[in-house]
Scaffold this motif. Structure first.
Motif, PDB file in Angstrom:
ATOM      1  N   LEU A   1       4.416  65.751  72.358  1.00 57.63           N
ATOM      2  CA  LEU A   1       4.685  64.684  73.337  1.00 57.63           C
ATOM      3  C   LEU A   1       5.239  65.216  74.667  1.00 57.63           C
TER       4      LEU A   1
ATOM      5  N   ALA B   1      -5.553  72.596  79.248  1.00 56.62           N
ATOM      6  CA  ALA B   1      -4.258  72.205  78.671  1.00 56.62           C
ATOM      7  C   ALA B   1      -4.273  72.349  77.149  1.00 56.62           C
TER       8      ALA B   1
ATOM      9  N   PHE C   1       1.837  67.790  81.124  1.00 55.13           N
ATOM     10  CA  PHE C   1       0.453  68.001  81.576  1.00 55.13           C
ATOM     11  C   PHE C   1      -0.027  66.787  82.383  1.00 55.13           C
ATOM     12  N   HIS C   2       0.340  65.591  81.988  1.00 55.55           N
ATOM     13  CA  HIS C   2      -0.023  64.401  82.777  1.00 55.55           C
ATOM     14  C   HIS C   2       0.646  64.437  84.152  1.00 55.55           C
ATOM     15  N   TRP C   3       1.894  64.837  84.178  1.00 49.69           N
ATOM     16  CA  TRP C   3       2.656  64.868  85.426  1.00 49.69           C
ATOM     17  C   TRP C   3       2.076  65.906  86.389  1.00 49.69           C
TER      18      TRP C   3
ATOM     19  N   VAL D   1       2.418  67.033  76.531  1.00 57.76           N
ATOM     20  CA  VAL D   1       1.379  66.130  77.053  1.00 57.76           C
ATOM     21  C   VAL D   1       1.912  65.370  78.265  1.00 57.76           C
ATOM     22  N   LEU D   2       3.185  64.987  78.216  1.00 56.30           N
ATOM     23  CA  LEU D   2       3.802  64.301  79.363  1.00 56.30           C
ATOM     24  C   LEU D   2       3.810  65.215  80.588  1.00 56.30           C
TER      25      LEU D   2
ATOM     26  N   ALA E   1      -1.509  54.624  88.453  1.00 58.27           N
ATOM     27  CA  ALA E   1      -1.280  55.930  89.056  1.00 58.27           C
ATOM     28  C   ALA E   1      -2.404  56.286  90.032  1.00 58.27           C
ATOM     29  N   SER E   2      -3.300  55.316  90.283  1.00 59.02           N
ATOM     30  CA  SER E   2      -4.445  55.620  91.138  1.00 59.02           C
ATOM     31  C   SER E   2      -3.993  55.805  92.573  1.00 59.02           C
TER      32      SER E   2
END
Lengths: 243, 75
Positions: B50, B27, B56-58, B53-54, B4-5
């Motif tokens: 889950l 978060a 928040f990652h997005w 957290v998904l 994802a970099s």
């Protein structure tokens, strides 16, 4: 019983033991003693008024009952099953370690565990805090987070936050992913975002739930108990010992 | 491994590590605050976290990227 400690212990084991263990299988092992029974212990609703069994303590920690999931033997049997099915010693070893961490953590409450089952149904219990699962999840949350149980969770949270770098993306890419085939398997099916979600979710949940349960137990719910960090506390709960 | 970099030449400015730490602290506090109001909806097991957290990652690169671009424009 312990609460968020079961979510956090596997991360510290992975941090200390490195590539010898698999975090997902540490987590599965850590969840395994309660994964099929918590709903029956607490009942179907949050209040604890919708009980499914007459004796939750017997079900959860006794035999007859499913107390054998809280024994060293159970971890070995399932670990050997994982070894037989997967051929991975790392996964089997990790499951056993995660399971044993849960089992040993639960010796700290007043009911304890049948550590040496099936040799004996004797319970090892240190009575640091009361077992209150029979009263339902709501009362158990208040009791646990106002007793030394809450301190136990805080210790694990502080230790994890001290090692916060193990939760970074760089650590996952360089240390976690290359050393465990589980992530290669998942990486063929899902993006890195999904893998990081799986990797971090239990730590995220553990830390957030400790903060949230403390605030809820002390300030929000209608029965606002005070902190009671005496051995065997909290003193307002009924005394419960091994079945 | 999928990455994802940001690639070289990407328009996304570099996000300081301290911003990521602050993002995840926020978060966690948001999720904890939600749990104090609806514990049965988010605190019964890690599986409930889950989807959060998904998300928040997005959201992380979008939120922190926007903040970094805003700071770059202001500088």
């Amino acid at each position: 019983m312990s609460w968020a400690a079961h979510d956090l212990e596997p991360y510290l084991m992975r941090a200390k033991l490195g590539g010898a263990v698999s975090l997902p299988f540490l987590l599965i092992g850590s969840y395994s003693p309660d994964i099929l029974t918590k709903w029956a212990v607490y009942g179907l609703d949050f209040s604890g008024n919708n009980k499914l069994v007459d004796d939750p303590v017997q079900l959860h920690r006794g035999f007859p009952g499913v107390g054998f999931t809280h024994s060293l033997f159970f971890g070995i049997v399932v670990g050997l099953l994982i070894l037989w099915l997967s051929g991975s010693r790392m996964w089997a070893f990790s499951f056993i370690l995660g399971n044993w961490a849960h089992v040993l953590s639960d010796t700290l409450d007043s009911v304890g565990v049948m550590l040496l089952w099936p040799l004996t149904d004797w319970h090892l219990h240190f009575d640091a805090w009361q077992y209150v699962g029979q009263a339902g999840r709501r009362v158990d949350a208040i009791a646990y987070y106002t007793s030394l149980g809450g301190v136990w969770d805080i210790l694990w949270a502080v230790w994890l936050l001290w090692n916060w770098r193990i939760l970074t993306t760089d650590y996952f890419r360089n240390e976690i992913y290359p050393k465990d085939h589980f992530w290669h398997w998942l990486g063929r099916r899902a993006s890195e975002t999904v893998m990081l979600t799986v990797y971090r979710a239990s730590a995220f949940f553990g830390i957030a739930s400790i903060i949230g349960w403390f605030v809820w137990a002390l300030l929000v719910n209608e029965y606002q108990a005070a902190l009671d960090w005496s051995l065997g506390g909290p003193q307002w709960t009924p005394r419960v010992g091994p079945p | 491994m999928p990455s994802a970099s940001p690639t070289a030449g990407s328009a996304t400015p570099r996000i300081p590590g301290s911003w990521s730490v602050a993002y995840w602290v926020a978060a966690v506090l948001i999720y904890a605050a939600l749990g104090t109001q609806l514990p049965q909806a988010v605190f019964l097991g890690f599986w409930q976290s889950l989807p959060y957290v998904l998300v928040f990652h997005w959201l992380r690169p979008k939120v922190l990227g926007a903040l970094a671009r805003g700071r770059g424009a202001a500088a």
